[in-house]
Design a protein around this motif. Sequence first.
Motif, PDB file in Angstrom:
ATOM      1  N   HIS C  51       0.835  -1.207   0.000  1.00  9.01           N
ATOM      2  CA  HIS C  51       0.000   0.000   0.000  1.00  9.01           C
ATOM      3  C   HIS C  51       0.869   1.256   0.000  1.00  9.01           C
ATOM      4  CE1 HIS C  51      -3.763  -2.049   0.370  1.00  9.01           C
ATOM      5  NE2 HIS C  51      -3.377  -2.704   1.446  1.00  9.01           N
ATOM      6  N   LEU C  52       1.927   1.242   0.799  1.00  5.69           N
ATOM      7  CA  LEU C  52       2.804   2.413   0.834  1.00  5.69           C
ATOM      8  C   LEU C  52       3.449   2.636  -0.539  1.00  5.69           C
ATOM      9  CD1 LEU C  52       4.224   4.708   2.317  1.00  5.69           C
ATOM     10  CD2 LEU C  52       5.869   3.040   3.226  1.00  5.69           C
ATOM     11  N   ALA C  53       3.857   1.558  -1.154  1.00  4.00           N
ATOM     12  CA  ALA C  53       4.442   1.671  -2.486  1.00  4.00           C
ATOM     13  C   ALA C  53       3.430   2.217  -3.488  1.00  4.00           C
ATOM     14  CB  ALA C  53       4.955   0.303  -2.943  1.00  4.00           C
ATOM     15  N   ALA C  54       2.172   1.794  -3.347  1.00  2.00           N
ATOM     16  CA  ALA C  54       1.145   2.292  -4.273  1.00  2.00           C
ATOM     17  C   ALA C  54       1.029   3.804  -4.175  1.00  2.00           C
ATOM     18  CB  ALA C  54      -0.200   1.624  -3.962  1.00  2.00           C
ATOM     19  N   VAL C  55       1.050   4.306  -2.944  1.00  2.00           N
ATOM     20  CA  VAL C  55       0.979   5.757  -2.761  1.00  2.00           C
ATOM     21  C   VAL C  55       2.220   6.433  -3.336  1.00  2.00           C
ATOM     22  CG1 VAL C  55       0.910   7.606  -1.041  1.00  2.00           C
ATOM     23  CG2 VAL C  55      -0.487   5.544  -0.722  1.00  2.00           C
TER      24      VAL C  55
END
Lengths: 248, 248, 248, 248, 248, 248
Positions: C51-55
């Motif tokens: 999720h952090l990477a997606a952001v």
Amino acid sequence: MRLLVVNVNTSEAMTAEIAQAARAAASPGTEIVPLTPDFGPASVEGNYESHLAAVAVCQRVARHTDPYDAVILAGFGDHGREALQEVCRVPVVDITEASAMTAMLLGHSYGVVTTLDRTVPLIRDRLLTAGLTARCAGIRAADVPVLELESDPGSSLDQIVEQARLLVEVDRAEVICLGCGGMAGLSERIAAELSVPVVDGVAAAVTHAESLVRLGLTTSRVRTYARPLPKPVTFPSGAPATIGGAGA
Amino acid sequence: MRLLVVNVNTSEAMTAEIAQAARAAASPGTEIVPLTPDFGPASVEGNYESHLAAVAVCQRVARHTDPYDAVILAGFGDHGREALQEVCRVPVVDITEASAMTAMLLGHSYGVVTTLDRTVPLIRDRLLTAGLTARCAGIRAADVPVLELESDPGSSLDQIVEQARLLVEVDRAEVICLGCGGMAGLSERIAAELSVPVVDGVAAAVTHAESLVRLGLTTSRVRTYARPLPKPVTFPSGAPATIGGAGA
Amino acid sequence: MRLLVVNVNTSEAMTAEIAQAARAAASPGTEIVPLTPDFGPASVEGNYESHLAAVAVCQRVARHTDPYDAVILAGFGDHGREALQEVCRVPVVDITEASAMTAMLLGHSYGVVTTLDRTVPLIRDRLLTAGLTARCAGIRAADVPVLELESDPGSSLDQIVEQARLLVEVDRAEVICLGCGGMAGLSERIAAELSVPVVDGVAAAVTHAESLVRLGLTTSRVRTYARPLPKPVTFPSGAPATIGGAGA
Amino acid sequence: MRLLVVNVNTSEAMTAEIAQAARAAASPGTEIVPLTPDFGPASVEGNYESHLAAVAVCQRVARHTDPYDAVILAGFGDHGREALQEVCRVPVVDITEASAMTAMLLGHSYGVVTTLDRTVPLIRDRLLTAGLTARCAGIRAADVPVLELESDPGSSLDQIVEQARLLVEVDRAEVICLGCGGMAGLSERIAAELSVPVVDGVAAAVTHAESLVRLGLTTSRVRTYARPLPKPVTFPSGAPATIGGAGA
Amino acid sequence: MRLLVVNVNTSEAMTAEIAQAARAAASPGTEIVPLTPDFGPASVEGNYESHLAAVAVCQRVARHTDPYDAVILAGFGDHGREALQEVCRVPVVDITEASAMTAMLLGHSYGVVTTLDRTVPLIRDRLLTAGLTARCAGIRAADVPVLELESDPGSSLDQIVEQARLLVEVDRAEVICLGCGGMAGLSERIAAELSVPVVDGVAAAVTHAESLVRLGLTTSRVRTYARPLPKPVTFPSGAPATIGGAGA
Amino acid sequence: MRLLVVNVNTSEAMTAEIAQAARAAASPGTEIVPLTPDFGPASVEGNYESHLAAVAVCQRVARHTDPYDAVILAGFGDHGREALQEVCRVPVVDITEASAMTAMLLGHSYGVVTTLDRTVPLIRDRLLTAGLTARCAGIRAADVPVLELESDPGSSLDQIVEQARLLVEVDRAEVICLGCGGMAGLSERIAAELSVPVVDGVAAAVTHAESLVRLGLTTSRVRTYARPLPKPVTFPSGAPATIGGAGA
């Protein structure tokens, strides 16, 4: 809050074991009322027995006249939940679905370890109609009859642990469900062996039933679980025809 | 028992509303600790916002140093449950799955009424990966933005009831799930209109979380929800690039 | 034509490797613009990191102001494709789906060989929401961390070939997909060993992205991937709370 | 690069139309070689015709002795792709799957608008065996015979647009696939009416075929698409028995 | 009652064997009329051959001018049933579906043992489009070419029994289907070895066809199996192009 | 050949009607032996009644001491088939599955028209566990109680035809199954109205049972339908508790 916990067979010893598991899981203030059917099979390990048990369970609940808040059907993979939902005004929770749901909250997939190989397809079909197969990694049988669990639970433990291990390592289950009402009490030892959560259906069902009662929710009457229509219903008299014996 | 209830957006008013719904459902002795993310979107109505909210929720929980027994993720159809399960040692319950499971205990199929049409596929995908679509009769949007629910819940009620009615009569749902954390509080009025059970996700999640805590069970670490490996992780500095605005 | 190829982690070395694979697959006249996120995890091997990477990926793309024609998300099994589709006006191609689609054009079923066992369920869930599981024969992990692939790809090759062989012989896959952006470059050696087509996701994604650009098609805005609504969005300040470390 | 584009019926006019659509989508340097079967039905609108066309297509390609790099099967929902994959050493792309895959890169779900109601189940079955139904929102027929499309495409446009609109608004498709090789050329007008991407199968297939050629990949021979075993095969002599005519 | 039983290949010996199996299963008063296609492959073991056989079967039936009551398509996993249903006014029964249905009446799941590994996916796809995979436990190949079954059925028996045993013990099939028209006659020996019911497709199809005739039912014309529209159809002249030979 | 045809309710009039339909479908030489349960509900329209009927049916068959060759369970969507399969040495055919299978031989999809809306989910679940839903286009209720069909079949016909028409035109069914044992006899009139094949379950079951007997096949004993284990089974004495009446 008062929960009826109905065994599906006529073994009072198994009813007592189920009641003990239920009480261990219940919240303070929740009273567990164990019920044993008045008739039916000594153990439920097939379809005929399961239908008869479903009728016996409904009858046993129907003649329980004291108030209660929810009913738990304590037979893993057995029939009867939908019938109880028609019959009872209060919520009904089946240990099969209760344990699958609890397991799905704990891992990406779950596996079921049960008693006899012949009950595996019954369990699968119950999970299928409950809409809970999508994350079922597998169902494996430890080759232990139900009543043997009751008479000597310790001796069966190794076989159950072995199948649970295969569910985790081969089938990739992340949580184990104990697929028999009579396995209540084994969960801690299995969890210690395998380092995965182990769900006992009776305990899980108690918490789901308490939850529904606290939420003030009960079975939808809109279609599937509408109350039975009033109509003539008769019961057998005399002894049942022998089914499944040597002479059948 | 202490439950963290984490809102997914930065609206303190919505956090308060969610906390109220959680407290109304909690058992005596359960303390509800509401949390609002420190950063992220004002409301979650799409995928980018949902991933950012997932990060913000994990960060908010990670810096909560007082003890707690379980975490509730109060965003319907949003991402982040699996991430929280990795991050937290205690059980994590998402309101999407919680409400679907509760609904499945009450009827043969359930329907979800949500806010905006664009979130319908997100909810469907969440239910799909949760393995809970088999008995989902439908998901319908009332065409009400999340923040409008908060500012004026009464005015949205008619549209929500209308879609819930279609779920029951056309899609054959037997139970209705309220598909937005901000709909908490509407369930009684909708149930009165439609004569089917209505499940609020926050309330359902509270009872599921309490159940897991009482059963002494937490997330399986065997594979999917193993703890994150220690590794360098950096965070942004400065303001975010504008996304979705007129100039983008 | 200019394609942004976004790595999902902060490893510049891996970005360079991905860029090389992308350039090898690109048509004459296609310019590959590799991007590394400004923040996020050093490698993506779980849900929080994903999720952090997606952001981070969306932010990195959003602040890229030069023109481009399509975006490739170069993280196998990771989140973020739907978010990028909302954010970008141009087509977005994820290497997970790109490789599955390419594989499905080449054989009756495909298998995925990936790095760590814990990422297998993430990949399965990505393929599930992408609607591409029907012909997925299996996903197997070679037990090689992502960053080890980068530091010493040769030493991992044997383990990857062994799992690919099991996919073909046991799971009956007819095509192999390399389930990690960092495996780009191993495809020829694996194909030589196994005599089945081997698909590298980065290469496949480049061709799918070029195709969409040439066809003049971009993401549908009608519902799921509508542009994010303008609203207040805030970002964290300061260092992230530690997640997954020894003290957590 | 040289792509064979094989029409499935014996209409040279339709072959020309297909070739035009293929050329419009092809990269610079790609040569389109249109082929018309030597025998078979004038149009393919049923199962018998589809099997005969599959044989005719394979024969037509088999006797094409000049070199080529890939083959495109230009019949929507028709049989023959798997057979061509056995027969040809180079990659084979079917317009049915090509358009579904392209559509799945552009939206959460896609719909197909085709000619006759009787071909809807054929298309569904093709997508089913291709493993591409999970995100198919619906297939609708415009009630226009194939050859009428060819003789007067304009007059059919309204009916096609109307069904496409129902796919988007009722079935919730986010992308439209044109379900007939003869609809090539209508995509722009439909896209203009509906504001969703419209995929023409021939154009999509050209790009997928080019992609496979550039990636140096061809059909897996490991099992399903192994080359036919050498064996005696005979062909009919004389005229076919009449099928489906008034006297049958 | 007169049943046409159509072999799918040009082997008269196999037609004779099929006819014998059909006659052994037929009711008194049912006449079996065996037909061999006039052209096509010597055996059907792939997709190209299967489409050609489908055409040849339809042509062979179309030029059979004597009256008949139903048609049996005696090729396991082959194409052509839907085409025959369009072409024939009387009911059509395929041995693939016939054996699966018969098996499903006898056990909770069934397995198929077939000849070559390469035909396994064809059989699976046939069962998939027939809607009969839900209770298919597995399909296994005995690695025996079709024509070897004919020339020396005894020598193949051990390999077939071995795969059938794996279907029962590993895949949990409860009934075995013989997955090749040429296996007719082996069922008793396999049943004796394995103690499960063994279904021969030709025998099963004869009884299903007789049933439809007695019920006075024939194929629905409403959509999928509407009669072919009258239109120009041409046939090849001269010898077929070589496919699959050494020089191809 | 002698077939037992067991009604599921205690209505002798309905038994007679079912017997008439069975005799009309039976081959020359097949004797139909109708049986009415000794106890149970006057009609089966819910789950409790269905389980009780299943027990009553098994008991009725168990005390039938004359020889017979197969058993037909004449309750549409009701429980009991699996139990009968355990109990009986001869094949057992349920009218639900029999009609679905016959319908699947006649069209691409089938629809079921039944009596009451509340039985629709029961029928769906029966088809689901039978593995026959893949080609089920829909199930619709005509809102006619079972016993009304018996008392005045003509007056119900219009409602049944109307729902069948919706199944064909809206749900795209190509064949209609009559979803109630008591609808036997209406099939011709419905077929005449709708021009699609109409399958009566009792008639279909007779032909499937005859087929299994002629093939010399009976239920697999390997797992699911193993004979019940000998064990104590008791039956109720006295009248049943009232279920579903006004006072319940």
